[in-house]
Scaffold this active site. Structure first.
Site, mmCIF file in Angstrom:
data_model
loop_
_atom_site.group_PDB
_atom_site.id
_atom_site.type_symbol
_atom_site.label_atom_id
_atom_site.label_comp_id
_atom_site.label_asym_id
_atom_site.label_seq_id
_atom_site.Cartn_x
_atom_site.Cartn_y
_atom_site.Cartn_z
ATOM 1 C CB VAL A 64 35.472 -16.622 -37.805
ATOM 2 C CG1 VAL A 64 35.373 -16.332 -36.325
ATOM 3 C CG2 VAL A 64 35.250 -18.093 -38.120
ATOM 4 C CG ASN A 90 38.673 -22.741 -30.179
ATOM 5 O OD1 ASN A 90 39.281 -23.809 -30.137
ATOM 6 N ND2 ASN A 90 37.428 -22.609 -29.740
ATOM 7 C CE1 TYR A 155 37.742 -30.250 -37.798
ATOM 8 C CE2 TYR A 155 39.230 -32.137 -37.608
ATOM 9 C CZ TYR A 155 38.647 -31.000 -37.060
ATOM 10 O OH TYR A 155 38.974 -30.621 -35.770
ATOM 11 C CB ALA A 157 42.053 -30.657 -46.568
HETATM 12 N N1 LIG Z 1 36.727 -31.971 -29.956
HETATM 13 C C1 LIG Z 1 37.762 -32.539 -30.520
HETATM 14 O O1 LIG Z 1 37.964 -33.765 -30.388
HETATM 15 C C2 LIG Z 1 38.749 -31.710 -31.311
HETATM 16 C C3 LIG Z 1 39.932 -32.314 -31.732
HETATM 17 C C4 LIG Z 1 40.846 -31.558 -32.458
HETATM 18 C C5 LIG Z 1 40.597 -30.233 -32.744
HETATM 19 N N2 LIG Z 1 39.432 -29.666 -32.330
HETATM 20 C C6 LIG Z 1 39.233 -28.259 -32.663
HETATM 21 O O2 LIG Z 1 38.923 -27.536 -31.478
HETATM 22 C C7 LIG Z 1 38.232 -26.339 -31.825
HETATM 23 C C8 LIG Z 1 37.034 -26.156 -30.927
HETATM 24 O O3 LIG Z 1 36.102 -27.206 -31.186
HETATM 25 P P1 LIG Z 1 35.276 -27.934 -30.022
HETATM 26 O O4 LIG Z 1 35.753 -29.321 -29.975
HETATM 27 O O5 LIG Z 1 35.286 -27.101 -28.802
HETATM 28 O O6 LIG Z 1 33.836 -28.007 -30.699
HETATM 29 P P2 LIG Z 1 32.562 -27.064 -30.577
HETATM 30 O O7 LIG Z 1 31.690 -27.474 -31.714
HETATM 31 O O8 LIG Z 1 32.032 -27.115 -29.199
HETATM 32 O O9 LIG Z 1 33.133 -25.594 -30.816
HETATM 33 C C9 LIG Z 1 33.242 -24.974 -32.068
HETATM 34 C C10 LIG Z 1 32.624 -23.589 -31.955
HETATM 35 O O10 LIG Z 1 32.886 -22.852 -33.148
HETATM 36 C C11 LIG Z 1 31.728 -22.109 -33.461
HETATM 37 N N3 LIG Z 1 31.731 -21.779 -34.891
HETATM 38 C C12 LIG Z 1 31.612 -22.616 -35.941
HETATM 39 N N4 LIG Z 1 31.641 -21.937 -37.093
HETATM 40 C C13 LIG Z 1 31.785 -20.615 -36.763
HETATM 41 C C14 LIG Z 1 31.868 -19.426 -37.516
HETATM 42 N N5 LIG Z 1 31.801 -19.425 -38.865
HETATM 43 N N6 LIG Z 1 32.016 -18.255 -36.865
HETATM 44 C C15 LIG Z 1 32.082 -18.221 -35.508
HETATM 45 N N7 LIG Z 1 31.987 -19.324 -34.740
HETATM 46 C C16 LIG Z 1 31.839 -20.512 -35.364
HETATM 47 C C17 LIG Z 1 30.572 -23.026 -33.085
HETATM 48 O O11 LIG Z 1 29.349 -22.305 -32.927
HETATM 49 C C18 LIG Z 1 31.091 -23.650 -31.791
HETATM 50 O O12 LIG Z 1 30.702 -22.903 -30.649
HETATM 51 C C19 LIG Z 1 37.927 -26.467 -33.315
HETATM 52 O O13 LIG Z 1 38.892 -25.748 -34.043
HETATM 53 C C20 LIG Z 1 38.075 -27.951 -33.580
HETATM 54 O O14 LIG Z 1 38.357 -28.219 -34.932
HETATM 55 C C21 LIG Z 1 38.509 -30.360 -31.619
#
Ligand SMILES: NC(=O)c1ccc[n+]([C@@H]2O[C@H](COP(=O)([O-])OP(=O)(O)OC[C@H]3O[C@@H](n4cnc5c(N)ncnc54)[C@H](O)[C@@H]3O)[C@@H](O)[C@H]2O)c1
Length: 259
Positions: A64, A90, A155, A157
């Site tokens: 992305v 996401n 993160y 930020a």
């Molecule tokens: N897990 C938590 O506690 C939490 C809390 C707050 C926010 N979030 C946010 O939720 C979202 C999903 O995260 P998650 O917790 O499911 O973790 P996750 O690591 O399972 O999912 C993140 C996904 O993004 C993909 N990704 C990373 N960089 C990429 C790129 N350049 N292009 C395409 N895909 C890419 C990864 O391969 C992975 O599948 C994120 O935005 C994360 O910041 C998660």
């Protein structure tokens, strides 16, 4: 069938919140493109969709943070389905460290995936959505959009930036019928939070204790809010940040009492 026929792109779809959202959207009748930099993971997501779910799901490999890749993701989706209604931006990465400890390359990687990724999805995706007269754009932000935590300065930020991007996009594209909202999860049990939970055996329990609802979040808790924001039920909602944290940030006094 709250999303019947809606053509949707979900990034970060190889696991965690993204995969859970692909499943819920397909269950609600959306036609879903599951996009991720992890091609195998995205294909696995498409494979695990139960065969009796109405929405077709196809996998698409994309970084992305690359304009050419995101442009192709949008154009391939429109070519395949004839339209685009919803984007769930996401995908993100986590890198630990204070500003002193964080390397310049980690800082750049965080902003490339977490902020530029959302920008590019908007840049190339919104023109396609507005051609249908409107739709929904959803960004995964974080409770770190509001509150900082120690040792994840970069993160935090990026998550502050995407919440403000949500608002700016909502203002610019509301008149075109494009609604833009973000979801701010608290602790959700996924690959991203796993290293912390592994390092701190009591982390899961602590996450439950600080949340008034008494447990750590699951990816499905976020996916269900995304269904609402993608559906016509949220037709008068834009520029909003939906906290999905079991009440953690509303109950800061509870967290402080544990320290
Ligand atoms: N897990 C938590 O506690 C939490 C809390 C707050 C926010 N979030 C946010 O939720 C979202 C999903 O995260 P998650 O917790 O499911 O973790 P996750 O690591 O399972 O999912 C993140 C996904 O993004 C993909 N990704 C990373 N960089 C990429 C790129 N350049 N292009 C395409 N895909 C890419 C990864 O391969 C992975 O599948 C994120 O935005 C994360 O910041 C998660």
């Amino acid at each position: 069938m709250r999303l019947k026929g809606k053509v949707t792109i979900i990034t970060g779809a190889a696991g965690g919140i993204g995969r859970a959202t692909v499943l819920r959207f397909a269950q609600e009748g959306a036609r879903v493109v599951a996009a991720d930099i992890d091609q195998q993971g995205a294909e696995e997501t498409a494979r695990v969709v139960p065969s009796d779910y109405p929405g077709p799901v196809t996998a698409h490999a994309v970084d992305v943070s690359r304009a050419d890749g995101v442009e192709r993701l949008i154009s391939d989706t429109v070519t395949r389905f004839g339209r685009l209604d919803v984007i769930f931006s996401n995908a993100a990465i986590m890198r630990a460290g204070s500003v002193v400890d964080l390397s310049e390359s980690d800082w750049d990687a965080l902003f490339a995936a977490n902020v530029k990724g959302a920008f590019l999805c908007g840049k190339y995706g919104i023109p396609a959505i507005r051609r249908n007269g409107g739709g929904s754009f959803i960004i995964t932000a974080s409770v770190n959009s509001f509150y900082a935590e120690s040792d994840i300065a970069g993160y935090c930020a990026t998550k502050g930036a995407v919440m403000q991007l949500t608002r700016a996009m909502a203002i610019d594209h509301g008149p075109e019928g494009v609604r833009v909202n973000c979801i701010c999860p608290g602790w959700i049990e996924t690959a991203m939070s796993q290293p912390f939970l592994d390092e701190n055996p009591e982390g899961r329990e602590f996450a439950g204790k600080i949340a008034p609802l008494g447990r750590i979040g699951q990816p499905e808790d976020v996916a269900d809010v995304a269904v609402f924001l993608a559906s016509d039920e949220s037709r008068f909602v834009t520029g909003s940040a939906y906290t999905v944290d079991g009440g953690w940030t509303a109950g800061m006094t509870k967290a402080l009492a544990l320290i």
